[in-house]
Motif scaffolding. Structure first.
Motif, PDB file in Angstrom:
ATOM      1  N   PHE A 192       0.845  -1.195   0.000  1.00  0.00           N
ATOM      2  CA  PHE A 192       0.000   0.000   0.000  1.00  0.00           C
ATOM      3  C   PHE A 192       0.882   1.247   0.000  1.00  0.00           C
ATOM      4  O   PHE A 192       1.566   1.549   0.976  1.00  0.00           O
ATOM      5  CB  PHE A 192      -0.913   0.031   1.218  1.00  0.00           C
ATOM      6  N   GLY A 193       0.855   1.998  -1.104  1.00  0.00           N
ATOM      7  CA  GLY A 193       1.675   3.196  -1.206  1.00  0.00           C
ATOM      8  C   GLY A 193       3.151   2.903  -1.312  1.00  0.00           C
ATOM      9  O   GLY A 193       3.983   3.757  -0.987  1.00  0.00           O
ATOM     10  N   LYS A 194       3.487   1.709  -1.800  1.00  0.00           N
ATOM     11  CA  LYS A 194       4.889   1.287  -1.833  1.00  0.00           C
ATOM     12  C   LYS A 194       5.166   0.455  -3.078  1.00  0.00           C
ATOM     13  O   LYS A 194       4.304  -0.284  -3.542  1.00  0.00           O
ATOM     14  CB  LYS A 194       5.228   0.479  -0.580  1.00  0.00           C
ATOM     15  N   THR A 195       6.385   0.553  -3.559  1.00  0.00           N
ATOM     16  CA  THR A 195       6.837  -0.336  -4.624  1.00  0.00           C
ATOM     17  C   THR A 195       7.271  -1.667  -4.012  1.00  0.00           C
ATOM     18  O   THR A 195       7.408  -1.804  -2.788  1.00  0.00           O
ATOM     19  CB  THR A 195       8.029   0.268  -5.373  1.00  0.00           C
ATOM     20  N   THR A 196       7.542  -2.632  -4.872  1.00  0.00           N
ATOM     21  CA  THR A 196       8.073  -3.914  -4.398  1.00  0.00           C
ATOM     22  C   THR A 196       9.397  -3.707  -3.670  1.00  0.00           C
ATOM     23  O   THR A 196       9.653  -4.336  -2.634  1.00  0.00           O
ATOM     24  CB  THR A 196       8.238  -4.887  -5.572  1.00  0.00           C
ATOM     25  N   TYR A 197      10.241  -2.811  -4.167  1.00  0.00           N
ATOM     26  CA  TYR A 197      11.511  -2.537  -3.497  1.00  0.00           C
ATOM     27  C   TYR A 197      11.285  -1.997  -2.081  1.00  0.00           C
ATOM     28  O   TYR A 197      11.999  -2.363  -1.141  1.00  0.00           O
ATOM     29  CB  TYR A 197      12.349  -1.544  -4.310  1.00  0.00           C
ATOM     30  N   HIS A 198      10.297  -1.136  -1.925  1.00  0.00           N
ATOM     31  CA  HIS A 198       9.987  -0.604  -0.592  1.00  0.00           C
ATOM     32  C   HIS A 198       9.540  -1.718   0.347  1.00  0.00           C
ATOM     33  O   HIS A 198       9.963  -1.772   1.515  1.00  0.00           O
ATOM     34  CB  HIS A 198       8.869   0.448  -0.686  1.00  0.00           C
ATOM     35  N   SER A 199       8.672  -2.601  -0.136  1.00  0.00           N
ATOM     36  CA  SER A 199       8.169  -3.682   0.719  1.00  0.00           C
ATOM     37  C   SER A 199       9.269  -4.659   1.098  1.00  0.00           C
ATOM     38  O   SER A 199       9.298  -5.173   2.229  1.00  0.00           O
ATOM     39  CB  SER A 199       7.021  -4.408   0.018  1.00  0.00           C
ATOM     40  N   LEU A 200      10.181  -4.923   0.186  1.00  0.00           N
ATOM     41  CA  LEU A 200      11.316  -5.791   0.510  1.00  0.00           C
ATOM     42  C   LEU A 200      12.210  -5.136   1.557  1.00  0.00           C
ATOM     43  O   LEU A 200      12.685  -5.807   2.497  1.00  0.00           O
ATOM     44  CB  LEU A 200      12.117  -6.092  -0.754  1.00  0.00           C
ATOM     45  N   ASP A 201      12.440  -3.849   1.432  1.00  0.00           N
ATOM     46  CA  ASP A 201      13.273  -3.128   2.400  1.00  0.00           C
ATOM     47  C   ASP A 201      12.623  -3.136   3.776  1.00  0.00           C
ATOM     48  O   ASP A 201      13.295  -3.337   4.796  1.00  0.00           O
ATOM     49  CB  ASP A 201      13.502  -1.697   1.908  1.00  0.00           C
ATOM     50  N   LEU A 202      11.320  -2.943   3.811  1.00  0.00           N
ATOM     51  CA  LEU A 202      10.603  -2.974   5.090  1.00  0.00           C
ATOM     52  C   LEU A 202      10.712  -4.345   5.748  1.00  0.00           C
ATOM     53  O   LEU A 202      10.861  -4.449   6.975  1.00  0.00           O
ATOM     54  CB  LEU A 202       9.134  -2.605   4.877  1.00  0.00           C
ATOM     55  N   THR A 203      10.647  -5.399   4.970  1.00  0.00           N
ATOM     56  CA  THR A 203      10.764  -6.748   5.515  1.00  0.00           C
ATOM     57  C   THR A 203      12.171  -6.994   6.048  1.00  0.00           C
ATOM     58  O   THR A 203      12.363  -7.517   7.146  1.00  0.00           O
ATOM     59  CB  THR A 203      10.418  -7.793   4.440  1.00  0.00           C
ATOM     60  N   ASN A 204      13.166  -6.591   5.284  1.00  0.00           N
ATOM     61  CA  ASN A 204      14.559  -6.767   5.676  1.00  0.00           C
ATOM     62  C   ASN A 204      14.886  -6.019   6.960  1.00  0.00           C
ATOM     63  O   ASN A 204      15.620  -6.521   7.820  1.00  0.00           O
ATOM     64  CB  ASN A 204      15.465  -6.282   4.541  1.00  0.00           C
ATOM     65  N   ARG A 205      14.336  -4.822   7.111  1.00  0.00           N
ATOM     66  CA  ARG A 205      14.672  -3.956   8.242  1.00  0.00           C
ATOM     67  C   ARG A 205      13.511  -3.827   9.235  1.00  0.00           C
ATOM     68  O   ARG A 205      13.422  -2.853   9.976  1.00  0.00           O
ATOM     69  CB  ARG A 205      15.072  -2.571   7.718  1.00  0.00           C
ATOM     70  N   LEU A 206      12.670  -4.849   9.279  1.00  0.00           N
ATOM     71  CA  LEU A 206      11.481  -4.769  10.132  1.00  0.00           C
ATOM     72  C   LEU A 206      11.829  -4.590  11.606  1.00  0.00           C
ATOM     73  O   LEU A 206      11.047  -4.025  12.370  1.00  0.00           O
ATOM     74  CB  LEU A 206      10.611  -6.017   9.951  1.00  0.00           C
ATOM     75  N   SER A 207      13.001  -5.045  12.012  1.00  0.00           N
ATOM     76  CA  SER A 207      13.396  -4.886  13.416  1.00  0.00           C
ATOM     77  C   SER A 207      13.425  -3.421  13.834  1.00  0.00           C
ATOM     78  O   SER A 207      13.246  -3.098  15.016  1.00  0.00           O
ATOM     79  CB  SER A 207      14.763  -5.522  13.666  1.00  0.00           C
ATOM     80  N   GLU A 208      13.610  -2.516  12.878  1.00  0.00           N
ATOM     81  CA  GLU A 208      13.601  -1.095  13.218  1.00  0.00           C
ATOM     82  C   GLU A 208      12.207  -0.633  13.633  1.00  0.00           C
ATOM     83  O   GLU A 208      12.068   0.358  14.357  1.00  0.00           O
ATOM     84  CB  GLU A 208      14.124  -0.272  12.036  1.00  0.00           C
ATOM     85  N   LEU A 209      11.177  -1.348  13.191  1.00  0.00           N
ATOM     86  CA  LEU A 209       9.815  -1.065  13.646  1.00  0.00           C
ATOM     87  C   LEU A 209       9.530  -1.780  14.957  1.00  0.00           C
ATOM     88  O   LEU A 209       8.949  -1.206  15.877  1.00  0.00           O
ATOM     89  CB  LEU A 209       8.791  -1.477  12.586  1.00  0.00           C
ATOM     90  N   THR A 210       9.935  -3.045  15.063  1.00  0.00           N
ATOM     91  CA  THR A 210       9.625  -3.797  16.282  1.00  0.00           C
ATOM     92  C   THR A 210      10.382  -3.234  17.484  1.00  0.00           C
ATOM     93  O   THR A 210       9.907  -3.333  18.617  1.00  0.00           O
ATOM     94  CB  THR A 210       9.957  -5.289  16.105  1.00  0.00           C
ATOM     95  N   GLU A 211      11.538  -2.613  17.229  1.00  0.00           N
ATOM     96  CA  GLU A 211      12.308  -2.030  18.329  1.00  0.00           C
ATOM     97  C   GLU A 211      11.654  -0.790  18.921  1.00  0.00           C
ATOM     98  O   GLU A 211      12.073  -0.312  19.985  1.00  0.00           O
ATOM     99  CB  GLU A 211      13.721  -1.698  17.839  1.00  0.00           C
ATOM    100  N   THR A 212      10.610  -0.271  18.270  1.00  0.00           N
ATOM    101  CA  THR A 212       9.878   0.854  18.864  1.00  0.00           C
ATOM    102  C   THR A 212       9.096   0.430  20.104  1.00  0.00           C
ATOM    103  O   THR A 212       8.682   1.274  20.897  1.00  0.00           O
ATOM    104  CB  THR A 212       8.882   1.451  17.856  1.00  0.00           C
ATOM    105  N   GLY A 213       8.880  -0.889  20.252  1.00  0.00           N
ATOM    106  CA  GLY A 213       8.103  -1.395  21.372  1.00  0.00           C
ATOM    107  C   GLY A 213       6.649  -1.655  21.032  1.00  0.00           C
ATOM    108  O   GLY A 213       5.974  -2.400  21.734  1.00  0.00           O
ATOM    109  N   TRP A 214       6.145  -1.036  19.968  1.00  0.00           N
ATOM    110  CA  TRP A 214       4.767  -1.293  19.558  1.00  0.00           C
ATOM    111  C   TRP A 214       4.690  -2.641  18.852  1.00  0.00           C
ATOM    112  O   TRP A 214       5.526  -2.945  18.000  1.00  0.00           O
ATOM    113  CB  TRP A 214       4.272  -0.194  18.614  1.00  0.00           C
ATOM    114  N   PRO A 215       3.708  -3.481  19.205  1.00  0.00           N
ATOM    115  CA  PRO A 215       3.549  -4.753  18.496  1.00  0.00           C
ATOM    116  C   PRO A 215       3.314  -4.506  17.010  1.00  0.00           C
ATOM    117  O   PRO A 215       2.545  -3.624  16.633  1.00  0.00           O
ATOM    118  CB  PRO A 215       2.313  -5.377  19.157  1.00  0.00           C
ATOM    119  N   VAL A 216       3.986  -5.294  16.181  1.00  0.00           N
ATOM    120  CA  VAL A 216       3.905  -5.117  14.734  1.00  0.00           C
ATOM    121  C   VAL A 216       3.063  -6.228  14.109  1.00  0.00           C
ATOM    122  O   VAL A 216       3.267  -7.411  14.373  1.00  0.00           O
ATOM    123  CB  VAL A 216       5.309  -5.094  14.107  1.00  0.00           C
TER     124      VAL A 216
END
Length: 287
Positions: A192-216
């Motif tokens: 949603f609002g992202k290219t395939t490259y963006h979604s792959l990057d988000l998956t690769n670096r998802l720990s940067e979201l989970t480290e916020t403390g909010w459940p992902v």
């Protein structure tokens, strides 16, 4: 790690939750309306529960382009069905997939305990529904897209940083408006609002979201970024989906929205065992 409380359930560390998808739509991209009829949808929920689903996400409007669905029609598709599921499976967490406050309020009254707002607060009234009712809330990121539209060449300086920043702001704003902090999930909202490259990057670096403390929460199932990465149609995207699921779990995601419940459950149980969060079910070799 933040507690996650949805309905009667509390999900702790290592409790990877499978969110089964049941769409009461005649034009779903995955099953072309296989669960549109009421009885078929009821059977699909029972099957998902038997396969290990913790949550069922019930939607009445296709995410992509298609015929208009009015508020009244969406309510008619999901609210009586949610009531029936709640009666049949009282321990199951029910989520409603909607961006409309009117639908969310009726759904929660019928038994939904989570509002999965996949269009990033397009209707600000959705947050008020969660605050007023005590329901959980999924805060998503769509790059400002209007519901049911596809972005034209979205550009980010750093997609992970921008998604993380916006989702944390949304979560904190929801708490300020009265939503339970232990009922909030954040979703990078792949595709949603992202290219395939963006979604792959988000998956690769998802720990940067989970480290916020909010459940992902991650909604990866058979999405376009999987299909485009492997050049495969929807019906052949399971293996790619499961690979992305395992990586997301390793990176700390907590809830996994899935069409293929049994396969997703097995992948998550294996990740939990490798991480030492769950014991093997039948260890015998050389013991």
């Amino acid at each position: 790690m933040r507690a996650l409380k949805l309905g009667r359930r509390t999900f702790g560390e290592g409790d990877y939750a499978v969110m089964a998808i049941v769409n009461r739509t005649p034009d779903s991209f995955y099953d072309s309306g296989a669960t549109f009829e009421f009885d078929a949808a009821v059977a699909a929920v029972a099957s998902a529960v038997g396969a290990g689903a913790d949550i069922v996400d019930i939607g009445g409007v296709k995410a992509g382009d298609g015929p208009e669905v009015t508020v009244a029609e969406e309510i008619d598709r999901v609210v009586p069905f949610i009531a029936a599921v709640h009666d049949a499976h009282p321990e199951l967490v029910i989520s409603v997939d909607t961006w409309r406050a009117e639908v969310a309020r009726e759904a929660v009254a019928a038994g939904a305990e989570l509002v999965n707002d996949t269009w990033a607060g397009w209707d600000p009234g959705v947050v008020k529904v969660a605050a007023d009712t005590g329901a959980g809330l999924v805060c998503s990121h769509t790059g400002g897209l209007e519901p049911r539209t596809v972005a034209a060449k979205p550009v980010y300086k750093d997609v992970v940083d921008e998604v993380r920043t916006e989702l944390v702001e949304r979560a904190e704003a929801a708490v300020a408006e009265g939503v339970r902090a232990d009922g909030i999930l954040i979703d990078p909202t792949h595709d949603f609002g992202k290219t395939t490259y963006h979604s792959l990057d988000l998956t690769n670096r998802l720990s940067e979201l989970t480290e916020t403390g909010w459940p992902v929460l991650v909604a990866l199932s058979r999405k376009d970024f999987v299909g485009e990465t492997l050049d495969l149609p929807v019906d052949r995207r399971l293996n790619g989906t499961l690979a992305a699921t395992a990586i997301s779990a390793w990176n700390g995601a907590r809830v996994f929205r899935a069409h293929d419940v049994a396969a997703t459950r097995e992948v998550l149980d294996m990740v939990a065992a490798i991480k030492g969060q769950k014991s093997p079910k039948n260890p015998q070799r050389s013991l």
